[in-house]
Design a protein around this motif. Structure first.
Motif, PDB file in Angstrom:
ATOM      1  N   LYS A   1       0.819  -1.210   0.000  1.00 13.58           N
ATOM      2  CA  LYS A   1       0.000   0.000   0.000  1.00 13.58           C
ATOM      3  C   LYS A   1       0.856   1.264   0.000  1.00 13.58           C
ATOM      4  CE  LYS A   1      -4.216  -1.787   2.172  1.00 13.58           C
ATOM      5  NZ  LYS A   1      -5.159  -1.665   3.324  1.00 13.58           N
ATOM      6  N   TRP A   2       2.057   1.174   0.582  1.00 18.14           N
ATOM      7  CA  TRP A   2       2.936   2.336   0.609  1.00 18.14           C
ATOM      8  C   TRP A   2       3.495   2.649  -0.771  1.00 18.14           C
ATOM      9  CZ3 TRP A   2       2.640   5.654   4.288  1.00 18.14           C
ATOM     10  CH2 TRP A   2       2.348   5.259   5.583  1.00 18.14           C
TER      11      TRP A   2
ATOM     12  N   SER B   1       0.053   9.842   1.283  1.00 12.56           N
ATOM     13  CA  SER B   1      -0.254   9.650  -0.136  1.00 12.56           C
ATOM     14  C   SER B   1      -0.884  10.899  -0.730  1.00 12.56           C
ATOM     15  CB  SER B   1      -1.201   8.452  -0.307  1.00 12.56           C
ATOM     16  OG  SER B   1      -0.660   7.277   0.243  1.00 12.56           O
ATOM     17  N   TYR B   2      -1.827  11.476  -0.002  1.00 14.59           N
ATOM     18  CA  TYR B   2      -2.517  12.676  -0.471  1.00 14.59           C
ATOM     19  C   TYR B   2      -1.546  13.854  -0.594  1.00 14.59           C
ATOM     20  CZ  TYR B   2      -5.363  16.915   0.259  1.00 14.59           C
ATOM     21  OH  TYR B   2      -5.897  18.179   0.188  1.00 14.59           O
TER      22      TYR B   2
ATOM     23  N   VAL C   1      -0.730   3.170  -3.363  1.00  9.19           N
ATOM     24  CA  VAL C   1      -1.648   4.245  -2.981  1.00  9.19           C
ATOM     25  C   VAL C   1      -1.051   5.626  -3.303  1.00  9.19           C
ATOM     26  CG1 VAL C   1      -2.945   5.312  -1.095  1.00  9.19           C
ATOM     27  CG2 VAL C   1      -2.776   2.820  -1.217  1.00  9.19           C
ATOM     28  N   PRO C   2       0.219   5.924  -2.917  1.00  8.40           N
ATOM     29  CA  PRO C   2       0.797   7.206  -3.331  1.00  8.40           C
ATOM     30  C   PRO C   2       0.864   7.373  -4.844  1.00  8.40           C
ATOM     31  CG  PRO C   2       2.085   6.257  -1.555  1.00  8.40           C
ATOM     32  CD  PRO C   2       1.122   5.202  -1.992  1.00  8.40           C
TER      33      PRO C   2
ATOM     34  N   LEU D   1      -1.304   6.682   6.210  1.00 10.51           N
ATOM     35  CA  LEU D   1      -1.204   6.310   4.798  1.00 10.51           C
ATOM     36  C   LEU D   1      -1.938   7.315   3.924  1.00 10.51           C
ATOM     37  CD1 LEU D   1      -0.478   4.283   2.531  1.00 10.51           C
ATOM     38  CD2 LEU D   1      -2.638   3.104   3.046  1.00 10.51           C
TER      39      LEU D   1
END
Length: 259
Positions: A20-21, A129-130, A24-25, A125
């Motif tokens: 996810k790291w 990412s945002y 997602v980014p 997270l």
């Protein structure tokens, strides 16, 4: 407190194992650069498509930098919300379904620690990412069009991030109710869509709705001033998040004890 940090570290490690790291980014970056790039290269895209009569001239007014940045926020307010729900719809439901949650809670682990550690890990997270995605969007807007003041970028970033955090918290709340991630995702997304629609159609009656934050940011970027309703909307959002987290703990504890 050490128990809570251990649970948080477990969440962050689990996100690493699920990649996810990474994805997602990357997804937030793609959403952020989509509008700046497509708007800048739109004339070339139309020329390459062809099919227009010879001598046809299409004049497309160039949007301002603030308008382009607002387009990126619009992407996050649509596809970004979907990504948030998809990444968080199983943070508790999966462990409840597999029985992992029951094994953790007999250690003993406080229900409040378990829920808040899950919530905090998901928030980290989301915000990382945002931030990466929105920063890249701001950079491309500056390179291709004009620079939005960095202070405006920061204010917009934090204001819209509060709304995204509420969406995540809504998904957490329904995780406490259901063991199926699909059901959690469907209901959470439905609630967010209804909130957006109702707030849009009844904007004069729901000026303090959290779903209005994105439109208030648009006003800020265009006029350099937040509407008076922005602060009440943020306060309502924070109160809603607190109530949802407390409700998640209460519902989750009752369901686990009942089982």
């Amino acid at each position: 407190m050490s128990q809570w940090f251990t649970l948080l570290q477990k969440e962050l490690l689990e996100m690493t194992r699920n990649f996810k790291w990474i994805w997602v980014p990357i997804t937030f970056i793609l959403l952020g650069v989509m509008d700046p790039l497509s708007t800048y290269y739109l004339p070339q895209i139309l020329d390459s498509v062809g099919g227009l009569p010879e001598g046809t001239v299409i004049e497309i007014p160039t949007p301002s930098a603030a308008e382009i940045l607002m387009m990126s926020i619009g992407q996050y307010n649509m596809l970004g919300l979907l990504i948030i729900v998809l990444t968080s719809m199983g943070i508790i439901a999966n462990e409840r379904k597999s029985g992992v949650a029951g094994l953790i809670l007999v250690k003993p682990v406080k229900y409040s620690s378990y829920i808040t550690a899950k919530w905090t890990g998901a928030l980290i997270l989301l915000w990382v990412s945002y931030f990466i995605g929105f920063l890249v969007s701001w950079y491309y807007v500056g390179i291709l069009f004009d620079w939005v003041p960095f202070t405006d970028f920061i204010k917009s970033f934090f204001a819209f991030g509060i709304w995204l955090s509420l969406v995540l918290t809504i998904t957490l709340f329904f995780n406490a109710f259901f063991q199926s991630p699909g059901v959690v995702g469907f209901i959470s997304l439905g609630v967010v869509i209804v909130l957006n629609l109702v707030s849009s159609m009844l904007s004069h009656l729901m000026e303090w709705s959290p779903a209005q934050i994105s439109s208030y940011i648009g006003t800020f970027l265009m006029t350099n001033s937040f509407p008076d309703e922005m602060l009440p909307a943020i306060i309502v959002t924070f109160i809603s998040m607190i109530l949802l987290v407390v409700g998640s703990i209460y519902v989750f504890q009752r369901k686990e004890l009942a089982s």
